[in-house]
Design a protein around this motif. Structure first.
Motif, mmCIF file in Angstrom:
data_model
loop_
_atom_site.group_PDB
_atom_site.id
_atom_site.type_symbol
_atom_site.label_atom_id
_atom_site.label_comp_id
_atom_site.label_asym_id
_atom_site.label_seq_id
_atom_site.Cartn_x
_atom_site.Cartn_y
_atom_site.Cartn_z
ATOM 1 N N GLN A 23 0.148 -8.972 1.035
ATOM 2 C CA GLN A 23 1.122 -8.046 1.625
ATOM 3 C C GLN A 23 0.952 -7.990 3.134
ATOM 4 O OE1 GLN A 23 1.390 -3.399 1.313
ATOM 5 N NE2 GLN A 23 2.350 -4.153 -0.578
ATOM 6 N N THR B 251 5.350 -6.156 -3.918
ATOM 7 C CA THR B 251 4.984 -5.019 -4.777
ATOM 8 C C THR B 251 4.393 -5.545 -6.091
ATOM 9 O OG1 THR B 251 6.863 -3.827 -3.837
ATOM 10 C CG2 THR B 251 5.866 -2.883 -5.818
ATOM 11 N N LEU C 168 2.344 0.529 -2.681
ATOM 12 C CA LEU C 168 2.754 0.246 -4.065
ATOM 13 C C LEU C 168 4.236 0.432 -4.323
ATOM 14 C CD1 LEU C 168 -0.286 1.767 -5.995
ATOM 15 C CD2 LEU C 168 0.160 -0.630 -5.369
ATOM 16 N N THR C 169 5.007 0.728 -3.269
ATOM 17 C CA THR C 169 6.451 0.742 -3.472
ATOM 18 C C THR C 169 7.106 0.023 -2.305
ATOM 19 O OG1 THR C 169 8.376 2.092 -4.004
ATOM 20 C CG2 THR C 169 6.874 2.963 -2.364
ATOM 21 N N ASP C 170 8.269 -0.550 -2.549
ATOM 22 C CA ASP C 170 8.891 -1.386 -1.502
ATOM 23 C C ASP C 170 9.751 -0.537 -0.552
ATOM 24 O OD1 ASP C 170 12.076 -2.435 -2.671
ATOM 25 O OD2 ASP C 170 10.846 -0.841 -3.481
ATOM 26 N N TYR D 188 11.228 -0.763 -6.206
ATOM 27 C CA TYR D 188 10.136 -1.224 -7.071
ATOM 28 C C TYR D 188 8.894 -0.349 -6.870
ATOM 29 C CZ TYR D 188 13.080 -5.327 -7.596
ATOM 30 O OH TYR D 188 14.140 -6.152 -7.870
ATOM 31 N N ARG D 189 8.181 -0.140 -7.969
ATOM 32 C CA ARG D 189 6.927 0.616 -7.917
ATOM 33 C C ARG D 189 5.869 -0.197 -8.658
ATOM 34 N NH1 ARG D 189 6.688 5.334 -6.118
ATOM 35 N NH2 ARG D 189 8.946 5.610 -6.081
ATOM 36 N N GLY D 190 4.644 -0.217 -8.162
ATOM 37 C CA GLY D 190 3.610 -0.980 -8.857
ATOM 38 C C GLY D 190 2.319 -0.193 -8.959
ATOM 39 N N ASN E 207 5.116 -4.968 4.278
ATOM 40 C CA ASN E 207 5.769 -4.359 3.103
ATOM 41 C C ASN E 207 7.224 -3.977 3.372
ATOM 42 O OD1 ASN E 207 5.874 -3.546 0.443
ATOM 43 N ND2 ASN E 207 4.984 -1.519 0.834
ATOM 44 N N VAL F 33 -4.003 -5.777 -4.330
ATOM 45 C CA VAL F 33 -3.041 -5.977 -3.240
ATOM 46 C C VAL F 33 -3.854 -6.287 -1.988
ATOM 47 C CG1 VAL F 33 -1.316 -4.887 -1.743
ATOM 48 C CG2 VAL F 33 -1.262 -4.488 -4.232
ATOM 49 N N SER G 25 -3.830 -6.591 1.711
ATOM 50 C CA SER G 25 -3.025 -6.257 2.890
ATOM 51 C C SER G 25 -3.639 -6.928 4.115
ATOM 52 C CB SER G 25 -2.991 -4.735 3.104
ATOM 53 O OG SER G 25 -2.412 -4.470 4.369
ATOM 54 N N GLY H 293 11.448 -7.166 -3.215
ATOM 55 C CA GLY H 293 10.319 -6.698 -4.036
ATOM 56 C C GLY H 293 9.172 -7.673 -4.061
#
Ligand code: FAD
Ligand code: MLT
Ligand code: ZN
Length: 473
Positions: free
Chosen positions: A67, A78, A27-29, A34-36, A70, A87, A89, A75
């Motif tokens: 994703q 994210t 959840l972060t790059d 960036y944070r999500g 990552n 998300v 993955s 960004g």
């Protein structure tokens, strides 16, 4: 049955993360910019899993953020903070499906890490040339979605030139099996190339057929001190004249960039003493005869020195020294992160315009923010510079963050003035989406929106990335 239970029934319960701790790494790059938040992190094990999850989410209008490793620098992977997105993955789908040394192709899952593809090619006596600092964690799916470049574009091209076929799951769950190994297929629109560089907004790439190349048996590497970008351009012409398409990499770094690397990367050693005003890392490669190759490099450097283009040069005497030269270049991203929050730009201009761009951009940003520190490096042979700006010494992150948008406008305007691009390889992601209405022609945005509307009418794939929403116009 609720969404999470339905998804778990498809991919398996242990491949669905809902708790905060398990979700955090997704959840972060990589830059920490960036944070999500996400309804769930989902790790499908097959193309069919991806198709079933997309069909389910499409029916419930649930956004999907594809994703890979990552490692996006824009960004792009994210999610936003709404917590509605899933998300997806692809990292569980990490098989090399087939290697064909006769046809010189490799078929892979999208979630396979780039370094693993390089190794599999080598094990088959072949070479897969994509090479970038994140190769230990970035995936082929992310490389394709971001149309990755890296240090060997000069000779081999970007991911678009390295790919023959794709397997893609469309936002509604339909599977396109485009895994062709054909070098020639002239039957309509270039569907494959639409998905390459689409940044996860048109479909989820689940497989690819990649091109393989002859293994370079000989390499010659040099670290060359020059005065500035225009000297580097003259050197590029000189080396190219002597080596043709044996020229594989031509990486430029300013003296300030080198000083930053020395400050933050403990095992980086400059071979020519104190940082020069600028430097170029040059690599030639060929199928055989290392001596002949080194000779070519040497005579190009002698000729350039006689023309006062080169201040000094070191040619690697062995593989260890070549690696030491590359360690300098590979350290730059980390050095920048350790120095602090930079305003990052990933621009390309016509190669001949590079020096003029650097001089103009340096002057313009310094006039706008006295003391701002340009840290300039990149793939000069492709016309691609990473033109990063560090705050004036003593200026805090918050104050610099307030200045950054104006500085970005300046850098992008200098780029556009030279018919350049505001992203050469990192993509638009969320970092540059607000610049698209200023920097892309209306007709381009209109055509891209039409395509997006065709493939993803509900706008569920990677919302907020690449294409500005109507409000951002
Ligand atoms: P992610 O970061 O996971 O995703 C990138 C984008 O692709 C996102 O928009 C995501 O939604 C989408 N995506 C990911 N997987 C899929 C899929 N299967 N289907 C559809 N969409 C998908 N980039 C360069 O081009 N050149 C460089 O030289 C370079 N050097 C780097 C050095 C460092 C140290 C770092 C950290 C990054 C560097 N990058 C470079 C940026 C980054 O590594 C590349 O963009 C890489 O291709 C991203 O791959 P990834 O698997 O990490 O993708
Ligand atoms: C590179 O060329 O090193 C990458 O694109 C990463 C960066 O720009 O920091
Ligand atoms: Zn780069």
């Amino acid at each position: 049955m609720d969404l999470i239970a339905r998804i778990a029934a498809i991919v398996g319960e242990k491949h669905v993360f809902v708790d905060a701790e398990a979700q955090a790494p997704f959840l972060t790059d990589w830059l920490g910019k960036y944070r999500g938040a996400a309804a769930a992190i989902v790790r499908p094990g097959s193309t069919e899993d991806v198709a079933a999850v997309l069909a389910l989410c499409a029916a419930r209008k649930i956004p999907i953020v594809p994703q890979g490793g990552n490692t996006s620098m824009s960004g792009g992977a994210t999610p936003d903070m709404s917590g509605r997105a899933v998300v997806l993955s692809l990292t569980r789908m990490n098989r090399v499906r087939a290697v064909d040394p006769v046809g010189n192709t490799m078929t892979v899952d999208a979630g396979v890490v780039l370094a693993k593809v390089q190794e599999a090619a080598k094990a088959a006596g072949r070479f897969f040339p994509l090479s970038l600092g994140a190769e230990g964690s970035c995936t082929i799916g992310g490389n394709l979605a971001a149309n990755a470049g890296g240090v060997a574009v000069l000779r081999y091209g970007t991911m678009r030139e390295l790919t023959l076929g794709l397997e893609v799951v469309l936002p509604d769950g339909r599977i396109w099996d485009g895994l062709t190994a054909l070098r020639k297929d002239n039957t309509g629109y270039a569907l494959r190339d639409l998905f390459i560089g689409s940044e996860g907004t048109l479909g989820v790439i689940t497989g690819a057929v990649l091109k393989l190349f002859p293994q370079p048996m000989a390499r010659a590497t040099a670290f060359v001190a020059v005065n500035d970008a225009s000297a580097a351009l003259a050197l590029l012409s000189s080396v190219r004249a002597r080596s043709g398409d044996r020229l594989t990499a031509f990486e430029f770094m300013t003296g300030d960039c080198l000083s930053l690397i020395l400050k933050h990367i403990s095992d980086a050693r400059l071979p020519l003493g104190a940082p020069p005003p600028a430097a170029v890392l040059i690599e030639l490669s060929d199928a055989d005869d290392e001596l002949e190759l080194t000779g070519r490099l040497e005579s190009a450097l002698v000729e350039a020195a006689e023309a006062d283009i080169v201040l000094d040069a070191a040619i690697a005497q062995d593989g260890a020294q070549s690696k030491a030269f590359w360690r300098i270049r590979e350290g730059v991203s980390q050095a920048l992160v350790r120095e602090g929050k930079a305003a990052k730009h990933d621009v390309s201009v016509p190669v001949a315009a590079i020096a003029d761009f650097v001089a103009a951009a340096d002057a313009a940003v310094t006039a706008a923010a006295p003391g701002v520190r340009p840290i300039v490096f990149g793939h000069l042979g492709d016309g691609n510079l990473h033109y990063n700006l560090l705050p004036p010494v003593g200026l805090g992150d918050t104050e610099f963050a307030a200045l950054a948008p104006g500085l970005t406008h300046i850098v992008h305007d200098e780029t556009r003035r030279r018919r350049g691009s505001i992203s050469a390889e990192h993509g638009i992601g969320q970092l540059r989406v607000s610049e698209m209405p200023r920097c892309k022609a209306p007709i381009e945005l209109e055509l891209m929106r039409s395509l997006k509307g065709l493939f993803d009418p509900d706008g569920l794939l990677n919302p907020g990335k690449l294409l500005p929403g109507p409000a951002e116009n």
